[in-house]
Design an enzyme around this catalytic site. Structure first.
Site, PDB file in Angstrom:
ATOM      1  N   ARG A  23       0.830  -1.221   0.000  1.00 13.44           N
ATOM      2  CA  ARG A  23       0.000   0.000   0.000  1.00 13.44           C
ATOM      3  C   ARG A  23       0.863   1.270   0.000  1.00 13.44           C
ATOM      4  NH1 ARG A  23      -2.738  -1.034   5.572  1.00 13.44           N
ATOM      5  NH2 ARG A  23      -0.517  -1.422   5.921  1.00 13.44           N
ATOM      6  N   LYS A  72      15.699  22.075  17.601  1.00 15.00           N
ATOM      7  CA  LYS A  72      14.742  21.819  16.516  1.00 15.00           C
ATOM      8  C   LYS A  72      14.917  20.394  16.000  1.00 15.00           C
ATOM      9  CE  LYS A  72      15.156  26.655  15.140  1.00 15.00           C
ATOM     10  NZ  LYS A  72      15.696  27.615  14.146  1.00 15.00           N
ATOM     11  N   HIS A 119      20.124  27.881  11.893  1.00 17.76           N
ATOM     12  CA  HIS A 119      19.531  26.867  11.005  1.00 17.76           C
ATOM     13  C   HIS A 119      18.935  27.522   9.776  1.00 17.76           C
ATOM     14  CE1 HIS A 119      15.947  24.375   9.785  1.00 17.76           C
ATOM     15  NE2 HIS A 119      16.966  23.587   9.552  1.00 17.76           N
ATOM     16  N   TYR A 132       8.713  20.857  11.682  1.00 21.70           N
ATOM     17  CA  TYR A 132       9.721  20.749  12.736  1.00 21.70           C
ATOM     18  C   TYR A 132       9.162  21.040  14.121  1.00 21.70           C
ATOM     19  CZ  TYR A 132      10.483  25.684  11.392  1.00 21.70           C
ATOM     20  OH  TYR A 132      10.350  27.000  11.055  1.00 21.70           O
ATOM     21  N   LYS A 167      13.206  39.873   5.277  1.00 23.52           N
ATOM     22  CA  LYS A 167      14.013  39.748   6.514  1.00 23.52           C
ATOM     23  C   LYS A 167      15.324  39.028   6.237  1.00 23.52           C
ATOM     24  CE  LYS A 167      12.998  36.459   9.508  1.00 23.52           C
ATOM     25  NZ  LYS A 167      12.401  35.623  10.581  1.00 23.52           N
ATOM     26  N   ASP A 168      15.280  37.961   5.459  1.00 21.62           N
ATOM     27  CA  ASP A 168      16.486  37.147   5.244  1.00 21.62           C
ATOM     28  C   ASP A 168      17.485  37.818   4.322  1.00 21.62           C
ATOM     29  OD1 ASP A 168      14.970  33.804   5.486  1.00 21.62           O
ATOM     30  OD2 ASP A 168      15.627  35.248   7.002  1.00 21.62           O
TER      31      ASP A 168
HETATM   32  C1  LIG Z   1       9.241  30.843  13.189  1.00 23.48           C
HETATM   33  C2  LIG Z   1       7.844  31.353  13.405  1.00 23.48           C
HETATM   34  C3  LIG Z   1       7.288  32.324  12.600  1.00 23.48           C
HETATM   35  N1  LIG Z   1       6.024  32.766  12.839  1.00 23.48           N
HETATM   36  C4  LIG Z   1       5.457  33.773  11.951  1.00 23.48           C
HETATM   37  C5  LIG Z   1       6.299  35.034  11.823  1.00 23.48           C
HETATM   38  C6  LIG Z   1       6.028  35.485  10.409  1.00 23.48           C
HETATM   39  O1  LIG Z   1       4.856  36.286  10.382  1.00 23.48           O
HETATM   40  C7  LIG Z   1       5.752  34.189   9.641  1.00 23.48           C
HETATM   41  C8  LIG Z   1       6.935  33.709   8.838  1.00 23.48           C
HETATM   42  O2  LIG Z   1       8.054  33.663   9.708  1.00 23.48           O
HETATM   43  P1  LIG Z   1       9.496  33.509   9.099  1.00 23.48           P
HETATM   44  O3  LIG Z   1       9.637  34.355   7.875  1.00 23.48           O
HETATM   45  O4  LIG Z   1      10.512  33.695  10.218  1.00 23.48           O
HETATM   46  O5  LIG Z   1       9.509  31.968   8.687  1.00 23.48           O
HETATM   47  P2  LIG Z   1      10.764  31.158   8.108  1.00 23.48           P
HETATM   48  O6  LIG Z   1      11.588  32.039   7.228  1.00 23.48           O
HETATM   49  O7  LIG Z   1      10.211  29.907   7.587  1.00 23.48           O
HETATM   50  O8  LIG Z   1      11.673  30.869   9.387  1.00 23.48           O
HETATM   51  C9  LIG Z   1      11.752  29.584   9.968  1.00 23.48           C
HETATM   52  O9  LIG Z   1      12.562  28.794   9.161  1.00 23.48           O
HETATM   53  C10 LIG Z   1      13.921  28.668   9.546  1.00 23.48           C
HETATM   54  C11 LIG Z   1      14.599  27.684   8.648  1.00 23.48           C
HETATM   55  C12 LIG Z   1      14.052  28.283  10.969  1.00 23.48           C
HETATM   56  O10 LIG Z   1      14.867  27.459  11.381  1.00 23.48           O
HETATM   57  C13 LIG Z   1      13.243  29.016  11.921  1.00 23.48           C
HETATM   58  O11 LIG Z   1      12.740  28.101  12.884  1.00 23.48           O
HETATM   59  C14 LIG Z   1      12.126  29.808  11.414  1.00 23.48           C
HETATM   60  O12 LIG Z   1      12.548  31.132  11.621  1.00 23.48           O
HETATM   61  O13 LIG Z   1       5.415  33.215  10.645  1.00 23.48           O
HETATM   62  C15 LIG Z   1       5.249  32.272  13.871  1.00 23.48           C
HETATM   63  O14 LIG Z   1       4.092  32.687  14.068  1.00 23.48           O
HETATM   64  N2  LIG Z   1       5.782  31.325  14.693  1.00 23.48           N
HETATM   65  C16 LIG Z   1       7.049  30.834  14.497  1.00 23.48           C
HETATM   66  O15 LIG Z   1       7.482  29.937  15.270  1.00 23.48           O
END
Ligand SMILES: Cc1cn([C@H]2C[C@H](O)[C@@H](COP(=O)(O)OP(=O)(O)O[C@H]3O[C@H](C)C(=O)[C@H](O)[C@H]3O)O2)c(=O)[nH]c1=O
Length: 182
Positions: A23, A72, A119, A132, A167-168
């Site tokens: 399956r 994580k 990370h 995660y 942001k990044d």
């Molecule tokens: C991380 C996180 C984000 N948010 C909100 C904040 C922003 O409005 C939105 C996107 O957040 P962000 O742009 O930081 O998401 P990623 O770029 O995917 O960041 C993540 O991905 C990288 C690889 C990581 O390791 C981190 O754990 C985490 O920062 O989700 C939340 O509400 N809760 C959370 O735990």
């Protein structure tokens, strides 16, 4: 479950047992008791999920400052990522060193990212979903980043055109980052 240590102390690859049949397959993607038996004991309190529509999306390099640092446990539900962890523990013999591993829906590998690591990942195929677990809640005021393409790190990201959040695009280099890990 198989646990594979990495050259950066405390970081590990985890390979769950997969039960395949005609399956498809079944696996226990997380079992606290088995994790503890393998020396992995964290009180995960939040699950996260992200979808990246394109290949070449880079999210990271992220970390939360103490006292909100996160362990994580990363896995890929669909698609594939090149997952990168960077040791930012100032007293670590591997401070400033990074490793990259491929996590995918096919290898079903998981990556344990200890506190004191930044990370990030780069998606390898479209529509990649990453799940995660973290052992500390999201703390925007402690959320920090290191620039993904810091020349001092030389991370071999598998994309010639990174797709990044606003942001990044603005994180400092490691040498200029706010870090409070001993
Ligand atoms: C991380 C996180 C984000 N948010 C909100 C904040 C922003 O409005 C939105 C996107 O957040 P962000 O742009 O930081 O998401 P990623 O770029 O995917 O960041 C993540 O991905 C990288 C690889 C990581 O390791 C981190 O754990 C985490 O920062 O989700 C939340 O509400 N809760 C959370 O735990």
């Amino acid at each position: 479950m198989k646990v594979i240590p990495l050259k950066l102390e405390d970081a590990k690859i985890i390979e769950p047992v997969v039960h395949g049949d005609h399956r498809g397959f079944f696996m226990e993607s997380y079992n606290e008791q088995i994790m503890k038996e393998n020396g992995i004991d964290h009180a995960f309190i939040q699950d996260n999920q992200s979808l990246s529509a394109e290949a070449g999306v880079i999210r990271g390099l992220h970390y939360q400052l103490n006292p909100k640092a996160q362990t994580k446990l990363i896995r890929v539900l669909s698609g594939a990522i090149y997952d990168v962890i960077l040791d930012i523990r100032k007293s670590s013999p591997t401070f400033g060193q990074w490793v990259g591993v491929i996590l995918s829906e096919h290898n079903r590998r998981q990556l344990l990212v200890p506190k004191g690591f930044a990370h990030g990942f780069c998606t390898l195929v479209p529509n990649t979903q990453v799940l995660y677990k973290v052992d500390e809640y999201y703390s925007p005021k402690n959320d920090r980043g290191i620039m993904w393409n810091d020349p001092a790190l030389g991370i071999d990201w598998p994309t010639s055109h990174a797709i990044l959040s606003e942001k990044d695009q603005k994180h400092p280099a490691l040498a200029d980052a706010n870090i409070n890990f001993d």
